[in-house]
Design a protein around this motif. Structure first.
Motif, short mmCIF file in Angstrom:
data_model
loop_
_atom_site.label_atom_id
_atom_site.label_comp_id
_atom_site.label_asym_id
_atom_site.label_seq_id
_atom_site.Cartn_x
_atom_site.Cartn_y
_atom_site.Cartn_z
N THR A 195 0.83 -1.21 0.00
CA THR A 195 0.00 0.00 0.00
C THR A 195 0.86 1.26 0.00
O THR A 195 0.53 2.25 -0.66
CB THR A 195 -0.92 0.01 1.24
OG1 THR A 195 -1.58 -1.24 1.30
CG2 THR A 195 -1.95 1.11 1.15
N VAL A 225 2.57 1.99 -3.55
CA VAL A 225 1.72 2.45 -4.65
C VAL A 225 1.65 3.98 -4.69
O VAL A 225 1.34 4.57 -5.73
CB VAL A 225 0.31 1.80 -4.54
CG1 VAL A 225 -0.55 2.50 -3.51
CG2 VAL A 225 -0.38 1.77 -5.87
N PHE A 226 1.99 4.64 -3.59
CA PHE A 226 1.98 6.10 -3.57
C PHE A 226 3.24 6.70 -4.22
O PHE A 226 3.33 7.90 -4.43
CB PHE A 226 1.87 6.62 -2.13
CG PHE A 226 0.49 6.49 -1.57
CD1 PHE A 226 -0.50 7.42 -1.89
CD2 PHE A 226 0.16 5.41 -0.76
CE1 PHE A 226 -1.77 7.28 -1.38
CE2 PHE A 226 -1.11 5.27 -0.25
CZ PHE A 226 -2.09 6.20 -0.57
N LEU A 284 0.26 11.26 -6.86
CA LEU A 284 -0.92 10.69 -7.50
C LEU A 284 -2.00 11.76 -7.63
O LEU A 284 -2.10 12.67 -6.79
CB LEU A 284 -1.49 9.55 -6.65
CG LEU A 284 -0.62 8.33 -6.40
CD1 LEU A 284 -1.43 7.28 -5.65
CD2 LEU A 284 -0.09 7.75 -7.70
N HIS A 285 -2.80 11.65 -8.67
CA HIS A 285 -3.98 12.51 -8.77
C HIS A 285 -4.96 12.17 -7.64
O HIS A 285 -4.99 11.03 -7.18
CB HIS A 285 -4.69 12.29 -10.11
CG HIS A 285 -3.93 12.88 -11.26
ND1 HIS A 285 -4.07 12.44 -12.56
CD2 HIS A 285 -2.99 13.86 -11.30
CE1 HIS A 285 -3.27 13.13 -13.34
NE2 HIS A 285 -2.60 14.00 -12.61
N HIS A 286 -5.76 13.15 -7.25
CA HIS A 286 -6.80 12.93 -6.24
C HIS A 286 -6.24 12.39 -4.94
O HIS A 286 -6.88 11.59 -4.25
CB HIS A 286 -7.89 11.96 -6.74
CG HIS A 286 -8.37 12.25 -8.12
ND1 HIS A 286 -9.02 13.43 -8.45
CD2 HIS A 286 -8.28 11.55 -9.27
CE1 HIS A 286 -9.32 13.41 -9.74
NE2 HIS A 286 -8.87 12.30 -10.28
N TRP A 338 -8.44 12.76 -1.83
CA TRP A 338 -9.56 11.83 -1.80
C TRP A 338 -9.10 10.43 -1.39
O TRP A 338 -9.76 9.74 -0.61
CB TRP A 338 -10.23 11.74 -3.18
CG TRP A 338 -11.15 12.89 -3.47
CD1 TRP A 338 -10.91 13.95 -4.30
CD2 TRP A 338 -12.46 13.09 -2.95
NE1 TRP A 338 -11.97 14.80 -4.32
CE2 TRP A 338 -12.95 14.29 -3.50
CE3 TRP A 338 -13.27 12.37 -2.05
CZ2 TRP A 338 -14.21 14.80 -3.19
CZ3 TRP A 338 -14.52 12.86 -1.75
CH2 TRP A 338 -14.98 14.07 -2.31
N ILE A 339 -7.97 10.01 -1.95
CA ILE A 339 -7.47 8.66 -1.66
C ILE A 339 -7.17 8.51 -0.16
O ILE A 339 -7.64 7.57 0.49
CB ILE A 339 -6.20 8.37 -2.49
CG1 ILE A 339 -6.54 8.29 -3.99
CG2 ILE A 339 -5.54 7.07 -2.03
CD1 ILE A 339 -5.33 8.20 -4.90
N ALA A 361 -10.37 8.61 1.93
CA ALA A 361 -11.13 7.36 1.87
C ALA A 361 -10.47 6.28 2.72
O ALA A 361 -11.15 5.51 3.40
CB ALA A 361 -11.25 6.89 0.42
N MET A 362 -9.14 6.25 2.71
CA MET A 362 -8.45 5.26 3.54
C MET A 362 -8.70 5.54 5.03
O MET A 362 -8.88 4.60 5.81
CB MET A 362 -6.95 5.26 3.24
CG MET A 362 -6.62 4.63 1.90
SD MET A 362 -4.86 4.74 1.50
CE MET A 362 -4.17 3.66 2.74
N VAL A 403 -11.33 6.93 6.29
CA VAL A 403 -12.69 6.48 6.60
C VAL A 403 -12.72 4.96 6.78
O VAL A 403 -13.30 4.42 7.74
CB VAL A 403 -13.69 6.90 5.49
CG1 VAL A 403 -15.06 6.27 5.71
CG2 VAL A 403 -13.80 8.42 5.43
N GLY A 404 -12.05 4.24 5.87
CA GLY A 404 -11.99 2.78 5.98
C GLY A 404 -11.38 2.33 7.29
O GLY A 404 -11.87 1.41 7.94
N LEU A 405 -10.29 3.01 7.68
CA LEU A 405 -9.65 2.67 8.95
C LEU A 405 -10.58 2.93 10.12
O LEU A 405 -10.69 2.12 11.04
CB LEU A 405 -8.39 3.53 9.13
CG LEU A 405 -7.13 3.07 8.41
CD1 LEU A 405 -6.06 4.15 8.46
CD2 LEU A 405 -6.60 1.80 9.05
N VAL A 432 -13.59 -1.59 -8.56
CA VAL A 432 -12.33 -1.32 -9.25
C VAL A 432 -12.46 -1.68 -10.73
O VAL A 432 -12.06 -0.92 -11.62
CB VAL A 432 -11.16 -2.10 -8.59
CG1 VAL A 432 -9.93 -2.08 -9.48
CG2 VAL A 432 -10.84 -1.51 -7.24
N VAL A 460 -14.70 0.92 -12.55
CA VAL A 460 -14.03 2.21 -12.79
C VAL A 460 -13.03 2.08 -13.94
O VAL A 460 -13.00 2.92 -14.84
CB VAL A 460 -13.31 2.68 -11.51
CG1 VAL A 460 -12.52 3.96 -11.80
CG2 VAL A 460 -14.29 2.92 -10.39
#
Lengths: 468, 92
Positions: free
Chosen positions: A45, A48-49, A65-67, A70-71, A74-75, A77-79, A112, A115
């Motif tokens: 993980t 990938v950044f 990375l773009h966005h 947001w990325i 979102a992570m 929030v998931g955590l 995924v 998209v």
């Protein structure tokens, strides 16, 4: 970071997952194995950044990375959802949580794929579209199927097989349309067909799991887990990621084996589990049976019986865990041992709600590992056992599994408590077990029933036994 | 990626997957299922890649949802597996 370095780190994470699964297969190394897996996932993980994967239809842009906001959001929030859920869940609710985690993973894989498909548009190759269709179908089935298993285990809906008129026909028709629409997507390449495909696949997941009986639900979770693995592998092809191919395939393959092992432990064929609802004969009405007399006793009766026993086998079931009576049962066992009584726990492979669940629950109560005996070890000893105490278990000791062909649990190996000289059932009520089948053993003359909450009953038995 | 490379990786990984879990006692079935479940949470990597690629609000919205779900799967899966295995510690 160069592509080569990125791929090498991906490979390292893949190796970590292999070591993780290997470690998880042995009690001594299991925890370390899980840590290695978590390390591999974290590594993958982070990496990938630091490397931009070029889209199939474009060129790579410069970091970051773009966005990115947001990325990361979102992570977070998931955590914030995942960690507290995993920390707070009670051990009794573990199977539901695993089902839910598996479902969201399948949902993520399907999203995924959607998209990337929207992004590629007409630039996608045939192979990529086929893999996308596969991922969307299987990911959606895994998602909705897992939600239904969650609801069954959480008892938000009936745990019995749900069979509706012409069910077999409707399921077959849904499957055919899923495949048909899948073909349409491959041929016509449109957004609408893909969304229809996703909707139909979600429906199929629901229909596929509804007819599965409560006791077989763990096998279905394991199967859906393997499915989700395969969708991750397919995404890896579309996204050009060696890591996703390795990780997904590993889970798909090991999940398939695990599903088969579980089915074996339960004495079920995989086919029978998935399609059992279609082949099982309707059960005879049980209404009349419930009127029959049973022998119920008081905590004192139970204590006297135990006091004069030489060997006692405790058979714990899910009801024990629900009542949080693990510690009380250990207290009772310790008391009996201090009186010179030989005590063992008979653990059915699927005691609780999934294989190995009861071991986790008793470990939580610090029950010594050497007192836990597996089914094959304990079964021959029941004929020398004076008292078998069944606490909150039903299906795993139900002789119907051996002598009633056609009943939903027929063929499942059971703990043969009927061979003991006396059987005591601690039950809340005469309600049948998770599989919803009447248990003849409850009406046997050598059976004594002690009604009430397992923890309250056991506490009374302990004090009565102390007084003797 | 070359199709033959993809197929080779796939086939070899299938055999490795079969091999590593071929002999596992029923005691460990629950943690193993949960651990394998956490591993497929690595789809998070794919979700981040497609979020980077996305060029419309719809794509970004779906990708963000995928990241949330994948993070829950991965992190929740490893944490809950560890909690289960912690209890086996110190036995025997």
């Amino acid at each position: 970071m160069s592509r080569t370095l990125y791929d090498l780190i991906g490979l390292a994470a893949g190796v970590a997952f292999i070591l993780a699964l290997k470690g998880l297969s042995h009690p001594k190394t299991a925890r370390r194995g899980n840590m290695i897996g978590a390390f591999g996932a974290t590594l993958a993980t982070i990496v990938v950044f630091f490397f931009v994967v070029a889209p199939k239809t474009g060129v790579a842009h410069a970091l970051p990375l773009h966005h990115l906001g947001w990325i990361l959001g979102a992570m977070a929030v998931g955590l914030a959802i995942g960690v507290p859920a995993a920390r707070k869940v009670q051990m009794t609710q573990m199977p539901q949580l695993v089902a839910l985690f598996n479902g969201v993973g399948g949902g993520a894989a399907a999203l995924v794929a959607i998209v990337e498909y929207l992004h590629l548009g007409s630039g996608a190759t045939k192979a990529e579209v086929i893999f996308t269709v596969f991922t969307v179908i299987v990911g959606c089935v895994s998602f909705s199927g897992s939600i239904i298993t969650f609801m069954k285990l959480q008892e938000l809906m009936t745990t019995r097989p749900v069979i509706f008129p012409a069910g077999r026909f409707i399921i077959a028709a849904t499957l055919v349309s899923v495949i048909g629409v899948g073909g349409w997507v491959v041929a016509a390449l449109g957004t609408t067909p893909l969304l229809i495909l996703a909707g139909l696949s979600l429906l199929f997941g629901v229909l596929f799991v509804l007819p599965v009986g409560g006791a077989d639900v763990p096998i279905v979770i394991s199967l859906l887990n393997a499915f989700t693995g395969l969708t991750v592998a397919a995404s890896g092809y579309v996204l050009d990621s060696v890591l996703l191919i390795i990780a997904g395939t590993l889970v798909g393959a090991s999940g398939t084996i695990l599903t088969r092992l579980m089915a074996e432990a339960m004495g079920r064929s995989l086919f029978g589990t998935l399609f059992g609802a279609f082949t099982a004969k309707p059960q005879a009405a049980t209404g009349a049976a419930e009127e029959r007399p049973v022998r119920s006793g008081s905590p004192d009766d139970v204590a006297i019986l135990l006091n004069y026993a030489r060997r006692v086998v405790i058979v714990p079931g899910f009801g024990l865990a629900v009542a949080q009576a693990q510690h009380t049962v250990r207290e009772l066992a310790d008391l009996m041992i201090s009186k010179g009584i030989d005590v063992a726990y008979g653990i059915h492979p699927v005691a609780g709600r999934m294989p190995g669940h009861m071991n986790v629950l008793l470990a939580e109560a610090n029950v010594p590992y050497d007192q836990l005996e597996e089914m094959d070890e304990i079964n021959p000893t029941f004929s020398q056992t004076d008292v078998a105490i069944v606490i909150g278990a039903n299906d795993v000791v139900n002789p119907a599994a051996e002598n009633t062909p056609g009943c939903p649990i027929y063929g499942m190996p059971i703990l043969q408590v009927a061979n003991a000289a006396n059987v005591i059932f601690l039950k809340r009520s005469m309600r049948p077990g998770f599989a919803g089948i009447e248990n003849e053993l409850l009406y046997d003359p050598k059976t004594m029933l002690l009604f009430g909450d397992a923890k309250a009953s056991l506490t009374k038995v302990v004090s009565a036994l102390k007084a003797l | 990626m070359e199709p033959i490379a993809v197929i080779s990786i796939f086939v070899l990984a299938v055999f490795v997957g079969f091999e590593v879990v071929s002999k596992v006692s029923s005691t460990l079935h629950t943690p193993l299922m949960s651990g394998a479940n956490a591993i497929h949470g690595v789809i998070l990597v794919g979700a981040i890649i497609v979020a980077d690629h996305s060029s419309t609000n719809l794509e970004l919205g779906l990708a963000v949802a995928a990241i949330v779900l994948a993070t829950i799967n991965m992190v929740g899966g490893f944490v809950v597996t560890d909690r289960m295995l912690e209890m086996f510690k110190g036995k025997k």
